[in-house]
Scaffold this motif. Sequence first.
Motif, PDB file in Angstrom:
ATOM      1  N   VAL A 330      -9.086  11.498   2.368  1.00 56.59           N
ATOM      2  CA  VAL A 330      -7.921  11.253   1.930  1.00 56.59           C
ATOM      3  C   VAL A 330      -6.968  11.452   0.517  1.00 56.59           C
ATOM      4  O   VAL A 330      -7.308  10.588  -0.566  1.00 56.59           O
ATOM      5  CB  VAL A 330      -6.853  10.013   1.982  1.00 56.59           C
ATOM      6  N   PRO A 331      -6.098  12.907   0.556  1.00 56.63           N
ATOM      7  CA  PRO A 331      -5.729  13.127  -0.549  1.00 56.63           C
ATOM      8  C   PRO A 331      -4.781  12.174  -1.671  1.00 56.63           C
ATOM      9  O   PRO A 331      -3.588  11.919  -0.250  1.00 56.63           O
ATOM     10  CB  PRO A 331      -5.123  14.325  -1.174  1.00 56.63           C
ATOM     11  N   GLY A 332      -4.826  11.422  -2.923  1.00 50.52           N
ATOM     12  CA  GLY A 332      -3.850  10.964  -3.114  1.00 50.52           C
ATOM     13  C   GLY A 332      -2.663   9.767  -2.595  1.00 50.52           C
ATOM     14  O   GLY A 332      -1.828   9.703  -3.135  1.00 50.52           O
ATOM     15  N   VAL A 333      -3.647   8.893  -2.663  1.00 49.16           N
ATOM     16  CA  VAL A 333      -3.388   7.931  -1.972  1.00 49.16           C
ATOM     17  C   VAL A 333      -2.187   7.074  -2.799  1.00 49.16           C
ATOM     18  O   VAL A 333      -1.659   6.818  -2.609  1.00 49.16           O
ATOM     19  CB  VAL A 333      -4.926   6.884  -1.380  1.00 49.16           C
ATOM     20  N   SER A 334      -3.411   7.054  -4.260  1.00 49.61           N
ATOM     21  CA  SER A 334      -2.837   6.233  -4.871  1.00 49.61           C
ATOM     22  C   SER A 334      -0.849   6.086  -5.411  1.00 49.61           C
ATOM     23  O   SER A 334       0.194   6.032  -5.386  1.00 49.61           O
ATOM     24  CB  SER A 334      -2.759   5.938  -5.865  1.00 49.61           C
ATOM     25  N   ALA A 335      -1.027   7.909  -5.104  1.00 49.54           N
ATOM     26  CA  ALA A 335       0.095   8.380  -5.604  1.00 49.54           C
ATOM     27  C   ALA A 335       1.230   8.397  -4.717  1.00 49.54           C
ATOM     28  O   ALA A 335       2.539   7.970  -4.486  1.00 49.54           O
ATOM     29  CB  ALA A 335       0.256   9.775  -5.755  1.00 49.54           C
ATOM     30  N   ARG A 336       0.694   8.225  -3.669  1.00 47.61           N
ATOM     31  CA  ARG A 336       1.180   7.937  -2.478  1.00 47.61           C
ATOM     32  C   ARG A 336       1.831   6.595  -1.612  1.00 47.61           C
ATOM     33  O   ARG A 336       3.200   6.525  -1.728  1.00 47.61           O
ATOM     34  CB  ARG A 336       1.010   8.203  -0.771  1.00 47.61           C
ATOM     35  N   ILE A 337       1.264   5.796  -2.710  1.00 52.17           N
ATOM     36  CA  ILE A 337       1.472   4.798  -2.481  1.00 52.17           C
ATOM     37  C   ILE A 337       2.628   4.370  -3.296  1.00 52.17           C
ATOM     38  O   ILE A 337       3.613   3.480  -2.921  1.00 52.17           O
ATOM     39  CB  ILE A 337       0.244   3.070  -2.817  1.00 52.17           C
ATOM     40  N   PHE A 338       2.691   4.906  -4.750  1.00 49.11           N
ATOM     41  CA  PHE A 338       3.677   4.618  -5.605  1.00 49.11           C
ATOM     42  C   PHE A 338       4.886   4.831  -5.162  1.00 49.11           C
ATOM     43  O   PHE A 338       6.009   4.610  -5.520  1.00 49.11           O
ATOM     44  CB  PHE A 338       3.160   4.925  -7.253  1.00 49.11           C
ATOM     45  N   THR A 339       5.042   6.558  -4.724  1.00 51.31           N
ATOM     46  CA  THR A 339       5.747   6.805  -4.340  1.00 51.31           C
ATOM     47  C   THR A 339       6.983   6.218  -3.033  1.00 51.31           C
ATOM     48  O   THR A 339       8.166   5.898  -3.127  1.00 51.31           O
ATOM     49  CB  THR A 339       5.513   8.224  -4.448  1.00 51.31           C
ATOM     50  N   THR A 340       6.203   5.871  -2.176  1.00 54.71           N
ATOM     51  CA  THR A 340       6.604   5.369  -1.248  1.00 54.71           C
ATOM     52  C   THR A 340       7.244   3.759  -1.780  1.00 54.71           C
ATOM     53  O   THR A 340       8.416   4.069  -1.496  1.00 54.71           O
ATOM     54  CB  THR A 340       5.876   4.878  -0.134  1.00 54.71           C
ATOM     55  N   LEU A 341       6.543   3.623  -2.590  1.00 50.34           N
ATOM     56  CA  LEU A 341       7.178   1.479  -2.757  1.00 50.34           C
ATOM     57  C   LEU A 341       8.326   2.236  -4.126  1.00 50.34           C
ATOM     58  O   LEU A 341       9.136   1.533  -4.033  1.00 50.34           O
ATOM     59  CB  LEU A 341       6.438   1.087  -3.775  1.00 50.34           C
ATOM     60  N   ALA A 342       8.347   3.456  -4.779  1.00 51.04           N
ATOM     61  CA  ALA A 342      10.023   3.803  -5.845  1.00 51.04           C
ATOM     62  C   ALA A 342      11.022   4.435  -4.514  1.00 51.04           C
ATOM     63  O   ALA A 342      11.978   3.795  -5.069  1.00 51.04           O
ATOM     64  CB  ALA A 342       9.101   4.915  -6.298  1.00 51.04           C
ATOM     65  N   ARG A 343      10.699   4.102  -3.750  1.00 49.78           N
ATOM     66  CA  ARG A 343      11.924   5.454  -2.897  1.00 49.78           C
ATOM     67  C   ARG A 343      12.415   4.107  -2.826  1.00 49.78           C
ATOM     68  O   ARG A 343      13.824   4.105  -2.435  1.00 49.78           O
ATOM     69  CB  ARG A 343      11.260   5.988  -1.497  1.00 49.78           C
ATOM     70  N   ILE A 344      11.249   2.733  -1.740  1.00 48.44           N
ATOM     71  CA  ILE A 344      12.588   1.430  -1.812  1.00 48.44           C
ATOM     72  C   ILE A 344      12.722   0.825  -2.466  1.00 48.44           C
ATOM     73  O   ILE A 344      12.742  -0.526  -2.358  1.00 48.44           O
ATOM     74  CB  ILE A 344      11.641   1.261  -0.410  1.00 48.44           C
ATOM     75  N   LYS A 345      11.992   1.193  -4.018  1.00 45.37           N
ATOM     76  CA  LYS A 345      12.837   0.182  -5.135  1.00 45.37           C
ATOM     77  C   LYS A 345      12.382  -1.031  -5.150  1.00 45.37           C
ATOM     78  O   LYS A 345      12.769  -2.412  -5.040  1.00 45.37           O
ATOM     79  CB  LYS A 345      14.182   0.137  -4.941  1.00 45.37           C
ATOM     80  N   VAL A 346      11.079  -1.105  -4.747  1.00 43.88           N
ATOM     81  CA  VAL A 346       9.669  -2.423  -5.114  1.00 43.88           C
ATOM     82  C   VAL A 346       8.732  -2.297  -5.840  1.00 43.88           C
ATOM     83  O   VAL A 346       8.334  -1.048  -6.055  1.00 43.88           O
ATOM     84  CB  VAL A 346       9.227  -2.347  -3.499  1.00 43.88           C
ATOM     85  N   ASN A 347       9.109  -3.336  -6.291  1.00 41.54           N
ATOM     86  CA  ASN A 347       8.074  -3.351  -7.933  1.00 41.54           C
ATOM     87  C   ASN A 347       7.196  -3.901  -7.794  1.00 41.54           C
ATOM     88  O   ASN A 347       6.611  -4.941  -7.510  1.00 41.54           O
ATOM     89  CB  ASN A 347       9.485  -3.934  -9.090  1.00 41.54           C
ATOM     90  N   VAL A 348       6.354  -2.589  -8.572  1.00 39.00           N
ATOM     91  CA  VAL A 348       4.421  -3.401  -8.119  1.00 39.00           C
ATOM     92  C   VAL A 348       3.831  -4.042  -9.728  1.00 39.00           C
ATOM     93  O   VAL A 348       4.035  -3.567 -10.273  1.00 39.00           O
ATOM     94  CB  VAL A 348       3.288  -2.133  -8.021  1.00 39.00           C
TER      95      VAL A 348
END
Length: 464
Positions: A330-348
């Motif tokens: 599955v390509p770019g899993v980490s990038a997709r996780i971060f982008t998704t969470l950034a969109r809903i303003k969740v701080n990792v």
Amino acid sequence: MITMKFGGTSLGDTRRLADVVTIVKTHISTKPAIVASAMSGITDTLLETARLSVQRETEKVKNNFEAMKEKHFNVADTLIKDSARREELIDRQSAIFDELASLLRGVSLLKELSPRSLDAIASFGEILSCLQIAAILNDSGIPAEFIDTRKVIRTDARFGEAVVDFSVTDTRIREILLPLIDRSIVPVITGFIGSTETGLTTTLGRSGSDYTGSIVGAATGSAEIWIWTDVDGVMTADPRYVKGARVLSAISYREAAEMSYFGAKVIHPKTMLPAIEHDIPIRIKNTFNPTHPGTLISSSAPETKQIVKNVTSIDHLSLVAIEGNGMLGVPGVSARIFTTLARIKVNVMMISQASSEHNVCIVIPQKDSENAVDALQSEFKTDISAKNIDAVKLQTEVSIIAIVGERMKGTRGIAGKTFSALAQAGVNVVAIAQGSSELNISLVVEQEDAPKAVQAIHDAFQEL
Ligand code: ADP
Ligand code: ASP
Ligand code: MG
């Protein structure tokens, strides 16, 4: 000059406030600028009262309101000898309480409490507190002037955690404060609050007065920034929870930033930024024990034999795991996780990835868990139905434990010693951070194990 920030714990009652006057008098030759918080507990009470107003809990709102009024008026009655000055302060504070009452009525009528209204209401604590400190100083023969930072600190409109616009702020600080300091007038500056370009009240985040202290210290070119609080300095762990915590005489900016980011409440994480930029030392000092030298935070902490400087924990977190045997494809899993969470303003707060790449774990604030899981499920919907990824897993009630020390990177066996201490204490390590900075090791445990974990690690490094 020196910028001195006094925290709520140093302003809690009339005795503490009298001590603050003595401290300012003792250091008057340094030409101090004072930044102050709300009296202890007031910001919490303001925010609670705002929520109670929305719920129309009229009786509780009234009780809180009267208690806050009583607390402030008692200070004026007890500490201000000159009757005209006392009347003047009480008049100004009464007008402010009237304004607060109108705001609370407004949120109650509208049954709506936005972050913007919360900031407007939270700002009253610092305003009331600084008005009274300026009056008390004047009454004790120290010329002082109240400064409302809503006219000085310009921020964006991210209510609750506003971002400072330094180009406007620094100029205003210099224009407004330096002439006062030149005339030996002590400015008493509200911590925590600022305003937007259109004049809306904002706050810099909970405990943000430390940050105001260093913003003011840096812009005025202070020789040092002193943070006055209720402990002798930055300690090896939170003394409220850890037996044997000791005061550190000196630490680096990086160590202080790392410790505070991972939960050492004694200083707000952003405080170090303006100080680093202008290379201004920060000193943490105790209002209850003012002759103690405290902790010096600077660019070059002196070499000590101590390698691990601090153990901290942050509670109320959740671990979200994305795993599955087909993840490699599955390509770019980490990038997709971060982008998704950034969109809903969740701080990792932390990320950990198994070397097999079958699993990515992230740690986020527990309050955001539901939103985060929903957003990730929908982002990976196709991969989940193709069975490349299992359903997104959630574990709540976890804590991050962090150990911090600049010299840890060159020292072998720190991790080994940490994990064996945890094993001996019977603590199960849920996850380990990957690629954490070279001056910290962070790991995740179940929240109920956190106190035991911090104590066990602290005990293990006791001799260093
Ligand atoms: P203030 O009102 O002065 O800003 P805070 O309550 O925000 O005070 O911060 C001081 C408190 O921080 C101390 O009373 C202490 O319990 C807590 N604390 C947490 N971690 C540490 C640490 N590593 N060193 C010192 N104090 C700590
Ligand atoms: N009074 C604010 C708070 O309680 C800011 C501060 O104390 O630093 O968060
Ligand atoms: Mg604080």
